[in-house]
Design a protein around this motif. Structure first.
Motif, short mmCIF file in Angstrom:
data_model
loop_
_atom_site.label_atom_id
_atom_site.label_comp_id
_atom_site.label_asym_id
_atom_site.label_seq_id
_atom_site.Cartn_x
_atom_site.Cartn_y
_atom_site.Cartn_z
N ARG A 1 5.00 4.46 -7.24
CA ARG A 1 3.61 4.39 -6.82
C ARG A 1 2.74 3.57 -7.77
NH1 ARG A 1 2.01 8.44 -3.04
NH2 ARG A 1 3.84 9.56 -2.31
N ILE A 2 3.13 3.48 -9.01
CA ILE A 2 2.28 2.87 -10.03
C ILE A 2 2.18 1.36 -9.86
CG2 ILE A 2 2.06 2.43 -12.50
CD1 ILE A 2 3.19 5.21 -13.01
N SER A 3 3.33 0.71 -9.65
CA SER A 3 3.37 -0.75 -9.54
C SER A 3 4.01 -1.15 -8.22
CB SER A 3 4.17 -1.36 -10.69
OG SER A 3 3.56 -1.07 -11.93
N PHE A 4 3.45 -2.18 -7.60
CA PHE A 4 3.96 -2.61 -6.29
C PHE A 4 5.31 -3.28 -6.44
CE2 PHE A 4 4.09 -5.96 -2.93
CZ PHE A 4 4.25 -5.09 -1.85
N ASP A 5 6.25 -2.84 -5.62
CA ASP A 5 7.58 -3.42 -5.57
C ASP A 5 7.80 -3.89 -4.13
OD1 ASP A 5 10.34 -3.87 -5.26
OD2 ASP A 5 10.89 -2.35 -6.73
N LYS A 6 7.72 -5.20 -3.91
CA LYS A 6 7.79 -5.73 -2.54
C LYS A 6 9.13 -5.42 -1.88
CE LYS A 6 8.51 -10.05 -1.30
NZ LYS A 6 8.40 -11.50 -1.05
N ILE B 1 15.56 -10.55 8.49
CA ILE B 1 15.17 -10.34 7.10
C ILE B 1 15.41 -11.64 6.34
CG2 ILE B 1 15.57 -9.00 4.99
CD1 ILE B 1 16.75 -6.79 6.85
N SER B 2 14.34 -12.24 5.85
CA SER B 2 14.46 -13.49 5.10
C SER B 2 13.31 -13.59 4.12
CB SER B 2 14.47 -14.70 6.05
OG SER B 2 13.23 -14.83 6.70
N ASP B 3 13.55 -14.30 3.03
CA ASP B 3 12.53 -14.49 1.98
C ASP B 3 11.98 -13.16 1.48
OD1 ASP B 3 12.80 -17.27 2.40
OD2 ASP B 3 11.33 -17.20 4.03
N GLY B 4 12.82 -12.13 1.49
CA GLY B 4 12.39 -10.83 1.00
C GLY B 4 11.44 -10.11 1.91
#
Length: 529
Positions: free
Chosen positions: A321-326, A444-447
């Motif tokens: 929750r603290i840092s965004f993880d794409k 699903i491409s480019d993350g």
């Protein structure tokens, strides 16, 4: 009597809105307005030795580029600072402070790193800089943990200039302010000022600032703000509002006209291109105690209703929750949408039979379907054409509606339209519904997860052997939201980055489909051509 100082963060926190790409002209205009307003401290941007730039942006590759890039002249009486996040800048590379350099560093860190940052602060101060302690998400500290940090600061780095309460997720209310201010004020070394940095997710920045100003203390205070609240997500406390309040109630002598002028000539232009400000998704991020990046990431897909976005935010693991993880966000998005799996083999076989030997017309919701309505209707009437709307509203008489949005699905069901949808939307097949298994047809491409109606339908048409596809109403995206959809109810703000990324992706995707041996013809003008 204590003193109150204002630290304007427009060039730093505001830069989170536009990836710090202010450009030289806007950077200089904003700085001039800040200096003319009389704010005591100006934050010029971030130090980031990996993602920083030597010029044109307020994310700098080093502190040495700042004097040449923007700080060519320093106004007497103003303190100039920069921020760095723990782990994103090598403090050993920080140059010694000089008369022409920045004056201070704000080092932001998470609770788990409170011990690790102490040696870095010592190095910063040894090089002559003022140092400000920035414990991100201060509300996440228990009383004992906050006291532990304060004791570290008091004993290890008592020469630091300030200690901040940081409302990273914009979730603090006046009672939280009282708890935090009492803990800090009663335990922090008296010589150190107490600062407050807020975000406006629940519209409490201004009232929390007032609560701090009314707090009974002899300690010097410092409040962060930005012009027009420019900042990530819901934005920050507005500098112009804070200065006016200080002028009226605390004898301030700040000048508002330079700020209003730069709002008119610069900030308004940025706001029209890169939106910030209160929005339901940012309230939800605050309510779910997570960075607003998750809320905007999910919401900006415009696939789920807001209550399901809230459900998704509630599923985020505590440690994420603290840092965004794409990548994590995309995995969570797919897991959420894939949880309702169906066997769609019968539907695919049926569609193959229906479409065998026939051409397909896909009609998107772009504005061009208004100006080309008669041409589209004529194509729909052709005997060899099967027409399929893509999240389409209005009265074009297509054979099927392909919908990936819950609201449009319910509307089409209520009208009895033949519907093709995905398993994450259908809530079980009924009536004239053909349900496709969500995860079988997305890309699903480019993350990123691409699960729009166009992607899913083009993948299906390729799989069932359609040889010719006509495209109408797939116009592409423009920043002016009034140009993007025939139905104004479908409009959503689109940033330049989103526009460019989406147009590039769909152009490539359609070219890939065509390269598989399918003839694709655009009936209406498109940026994907």
């Amino acid at each position: 009597m204590n003193t109150v100082k204002v630290l304007d963060v427009t060039l730093r926190d505001g830069g989170c809105v536009n990836n710090f790409n202010f450009g030289q002209l806007y950077m200089e205009k904003i700085l001039a307005a800040q200096e003319a307003s009389g704010v005591e401290v100006i934050e010029l941007g971030y130090l980031d030795d990996k993602n920083g730039s030597p010029s044109g942006r307020t994310q700098y590759i080093s502190d040495q580029v700042i004097p040449e890039c923007i700080l060519r002249h320093k106004k007497e009486g103003v303190t100039y600072v920069a921020m760095m996040d723990y782990g994103k800048f090598n403090v050993d590379n920080l140059a010694e402070r000089t008369e022409s350099s920045i004056d201070g560093i704000r080092l932001a860190f998470h609770k788990k790193n409170m011990h690790d940052v102490i040696p870095l602060y010592k190095k910063i101060m040894a090089k002559g800089y003022k140092a400000f302690i920035q414990p991100m998400i201060t509300l996440r500290y228990s009383d004992s943990e906050l006291l532990e940090l304060i004791n570290l600061v008091n004993t290890e780095i008592p020469e630091a200039s300030g200690f901040y309460i940081v409302d990273t997720f914009g979730e603090m209310r006046p009672n939280d302010m009282q708890r935090m201010m009492n803990l800090v004020d009663h335990n922090l070394i008296p010589s150190m000022l107490m600062g407050f940095h807020s975000h406006n997710n629940i519209q409490m920045s201004y009232s929390n600032a007032c609560a701090m100003l009314q707090f009974p203390t002899k300690r010097d205070l410092m409040l962060d703000s930005s012009i027009m609240g420019m900042g990530k997500g819901a934005g920050n406390l507005n500098t112009e509002l804070l200065l006016e309040h200080l002028n009226v109630f605390y004898g301030g002598q700040y000048k508002l006209s330079p700020l209003l002028e730069v709002i008119d000539k610069v900030i308004n232009q940025l706001h029209s291109e890169f939106y910030w400000g209160y929005a339901p998704e940012y309230y939800l991020s605050s309510a779910n105690h997570c960075t607003p990046s998750y809320a905007s990431h999910f919401y900006n897909k415009h696939q789920l209703p807001i209550d399901q976005v809230a459900e998704l935010l509630g599923m985020i693991a505590e440690e994420k929750r603290i840092s965004f993880d794409k990548n994590y966000a995309e995995e969570l998005w797919r897991a959420y949408n894939e949880k309702k799996e169906v066997d769609d083999s019968a539907v695919v076989a049926e569609m193959k039979t229906i479409l065998s030997g026939r051409d397909v017309l896909l009609v998107g919701p772009g504005k061009s379907i208004i100006t080309h309505a008669e041409e589209i209707k004529a194509m729909i009437a052709r005997e060899n054409i099967v027409s399929i709307g893509l999240n389409l509203t209005g009265d074009l008489p297509v054979d099927y509606q392909m919908v990936t949005r819950q609201d449009l699905f319910e509307a089409d069901m209520a009208e009895g339209n033949p519907v093709i949808t995905t398993s994450n939307v259908s809530k079980g097949a009924r009536g004239n519904v053909k349900v496709l298994n969500y995860k079988n047809w997305i890309e699903i491409s480019d993350g990123r997860t691409h699960d729009s109606s166009a992607v899913i339908m083009l993948n299906l048409l390729k799989a069932v052997g359609v040889k010719t596809i006509y495209l109408a109403g797939l116009d592409g995206f423009e920043v002016n939201i009034n140009e993007n959809y025939a139905d104004p109810n479908l409009r959503h703000p689109v940033s330049v980055e989103q526009m460019e990324r989406r147009n590039k992706y769909y152009k490539r995707f359609i070219q890939t489909i065509a390269s598989s041996g399918i003839d694709i013809h655009f009936v209406t003008p498109s940026l994907y051509q």
